[in-house]
Design a protein around this motif. Structure first.
Motif, PDB file in Angstrom:
ATOM      1  N   ALA A 139       0.820  -1.206   0.000  1.00  0.00           N
ATOM      2  CA  ALA A 139       0.000   0.000   0.000  1.00  0.00           C
ATOM      3  C   ALA A 139       0.861   1.265   0.000  1.00  0.00           C
ATOM      4  O   ALA A 139       0.482   2.279  -0.600  1.00  0.00           O
ATOM      5  CB  ALA A 139      -0.926  -0.004   1.211  1.00  0.00           C
ATOM      6  N   SER A 140       2.026   1.217   0.639  1.00  0.00           N
ATOM      7  CA  SER A 140       2.868   2.404   0.785  1.00  0.00           C
ATOM      8  C   SER A 140       3.811   2.620  -0.395  1.00  0.00           C
ATOM      9  O   SER A 140       4.128   3.765  -0.729  1.00  0.00           O
ATOM     10  CB  SER A 140       3.701   2.304   2.071  1.00  0.00           C
ATOM     11  OG  SER A 140       2.880   2.127   3.204  1.00  0.00           O
ATOM     12  N   THR A 141       4.282   1.535  -1.016  1.00  0.00           N
ATOM     13  CA  THR A 141       5.315   1.659  -2.048  1.00  0.00           C
ATOM     14  C   THR A 141       4.873   1.175  -3.426  1.00  0.00           C
ATOM     15  O   THR A 141       5.551   1.465  -4.419  1.00  0.00           O
ATOM     16  CB  THR A 141       6.570   0.854  -1.658  1.00  0.00           C
ATOM     17  OG1 THR A 141       6.261  -0.548  -1.666  1.00  0.00           O
ATOM     18  CG2 THR A 141       7.047   1.241  -0.271  1.00  0.00           C
ATOM     19  N   GLY A 142       3.793   0.421  -3.489  1.00  0.00           N
ATOM     20  CA  GLY A 142       3.367  -0.148  -4.764  1.00  0.00           C
ATOM     21  C   GLY A 142       4.062  -1.445  -5.113  1.00  0.00           C
ATOM     22  O   GLY A 142       3.736  -2.071  -6.126  1.00  0.00           O
ATOM     23  N   VAL A 143       5.028  -1.868  -4.294  1.00  0.00           N
ATOM     24  CA  VAL A 143       5.769  -3.106  -4.547  1.00  0.00           C
ATOM     25  C   VAL A 143       5.079  -4.245  -3.803  1.00  0.00           C
ATOM     26  O   VAL A 143       5.060  -4.255  -2.564  1.00  0.00           O
ATOM     27  CB  VAL A 143       7.240  -2.984  -4.088  1.00  0.00           C
ATOM     28  CG1 VAL A 143       7.985  -4.288  -4.365  1.00  0.00           C
ATOM     29  CG2 VAL A 143       7.927  -1.818  -4.787  1.00  0.00           C
ATOM     30  N   ASN A 144       4.529  -5.180  -4.549  1.00  0.00           N
ATOM     31  CA  ASN A 144       3.855  -6.336  -3.958  1.00  0.00           C
ATOM     32  C   ASN A 144       4.863  -7.472  -3.817  1.00  0.00           C
ATOM     33  O   ASN A 144       5.120  -8.212  -4.773  1.00  0.00           O
ATOM     34  CB  ASN A 144       2.682  -6.764  -4.833  1.00  0.00           C
ATOM     35  CG  ASN A 144       1.917  -7.934  -4.245  1.00  0.00           C
ATOM     36  OD1 ASN A 144       2.201  -8.385  -3.132  1.00  0.00           O
ATOM     37  ND2 ASN A 144       0.950  -8.446  -4.977  1.00  0.00           N
TER      38      ASN A 144
END
Length: 346
Positions: A139-144
């Motif tokens: 949610a914070s970085t876009g990196v799943n």
């Protein structure tokens, strides 16, 4: 001369020189390694696939010395010792009950209940801590960091086979820090968003870059995020695992009574619901029992409180430390240049 009025690029036959975007996507997702569709069930599907293959495929292949055993299978087999050890630990107390007297049987059942709850909550604690941290990081970085890709492996023929098998694997896109699958992310961006840099641009925006980048190379940021998260997880997940064992050791699980699911040849659904309800109530009651502790010594009085607090703090730090570093950008020359102004090159 006959006039053609209905010419359209869509009217070109599929077997001609033109291949539509839909055909390209269909062919790619059918035959090539690609990002696995991410949804609520994708993680569960991959876990079930790995577990079933661990038992029936990877484990036998390893013992046979198969030339097709690879590093993915080696890592996946980590679940097998945990399952075998769990069954053995539980069976030590439950398996010999038929030889005990009634009082001894009650005592053994109480210990077995705690042992079983501790085993289950140990794994659940590790999973929950990691899942919560990864969800917040996404949610914070876009990196799943839980993103999977579907990998099709063409094996060499084994003895007695004319042709090697094609196996499906579900590795993580970010399993490797140094060699994460940026190529698959770029291909997925091209096919689904008509922009090979779509994923990179999304990450750059999350990282705090306010202007479009000509070549959004976010690999250093992503690698650093993965490395920091892994380092924090190696601490936090075992704290929450210890918390799970401590919760399982509480008296709420000791007093559990299970009803038989089968009476004769009939399955008792109500007994299943009752057993699950009892486990849920025992789980909820274990938290205040652990927090309260006992007056036996300092450890039993304050140890539970410490575990509960440390588990929450370590999980939050697993999210915060990598995320703060990800969003901290160096004061480079490019960040000082106003790209909206005109410049003369001397």
């Amino acid at each position: 001369m006959q006039q053609v009025n209905n010419f359209s690029i869509d009217n070109i036959p599929k077997n001609g020189y033109y291949v539509s975007k839909e055909e390209k996507k269909e062919n790619f997702y059918q035959n090539e390694t690609h990002i696995h569709k991410q949804n609520v069930l994708s993680g569960a599907k991959a876990t079930i696939h790995r577990l079933s293959n661990d038992i029936f495929t990877y484990f036998p292949k390893g013992f046979q010395g198969s030339k097709n055993s690879d590093f993915y299978e080696y890592l996946s087999l980590g679940m097998v010792p945990y399952l075998i050890g769990s069954v053995m630990m539980y069976g030590l107390y439950k398996g010999a009950n038929g030889f005990f007297t009634s009082p001894d049987k009650c005592s053994a059942n109480a210990v077995a209940n705690k042992m079983g709850a501790g085993i289950l909550l140990y794994g659940l604690g590790k999973w929950a801590s990691k899942k919560l941290a990864h969800t917040l990081i996404h949610a914070s970085t876009g990196v799943n960091l839980d993103m999977l890709y579907l990998n099709k492996v063409n094996e060499l023929p084994e003895p007695g086979q004319e042709k090697g098998l094609v196996r499906t694997q579900y590795p993580g896109v970010f399993d490797s820090v140094a060699f994460y699958r940026i190529d698959l992310l770029d291909k997925d961006s091209e096919l689904n968003h008509d922009n090979v840099f779509w994923y990179r641009d999304k990450i750059a925006k999350k990282a705090g870059f306010k202007f479009p980048l000509n070549d959004p190379n976010m690999s250093p940021k992503i690698r650093a995020l993965k490395a920091r998260t892994t380092a924090m997880e190696n601490v936090s997940k075992y704290i929450t695992a210890a918390l799970g064992v401590a919760l399982g050791a509480q008296n709420s699980f000791k007093d559990l009574k299970f009803s038989k699911l089968f009476i004769g040849k009939s399955f008792k659904f109500n007994n299943l619901i009752g057993n699950l309800t009892g486990i849920y109530k025992a789980f909820i009651q274990s938290f205040p029992q652990l927090w309260k502790g006992t007056e036996r010594n300092v450890f039993t009085k304050y140890g539970g409180k410490a575990l509960l607090i440390l588990s929450a703090v370590s999980t939050l730090l697993t999210w915060l430390i990598p995320t703060i570093a990800f969003k901290t950008n160096p004061n480079t020359m490019k960040s000082k240049v106003d790209t909206k102004k005109e410049f003369e090159v001397c």
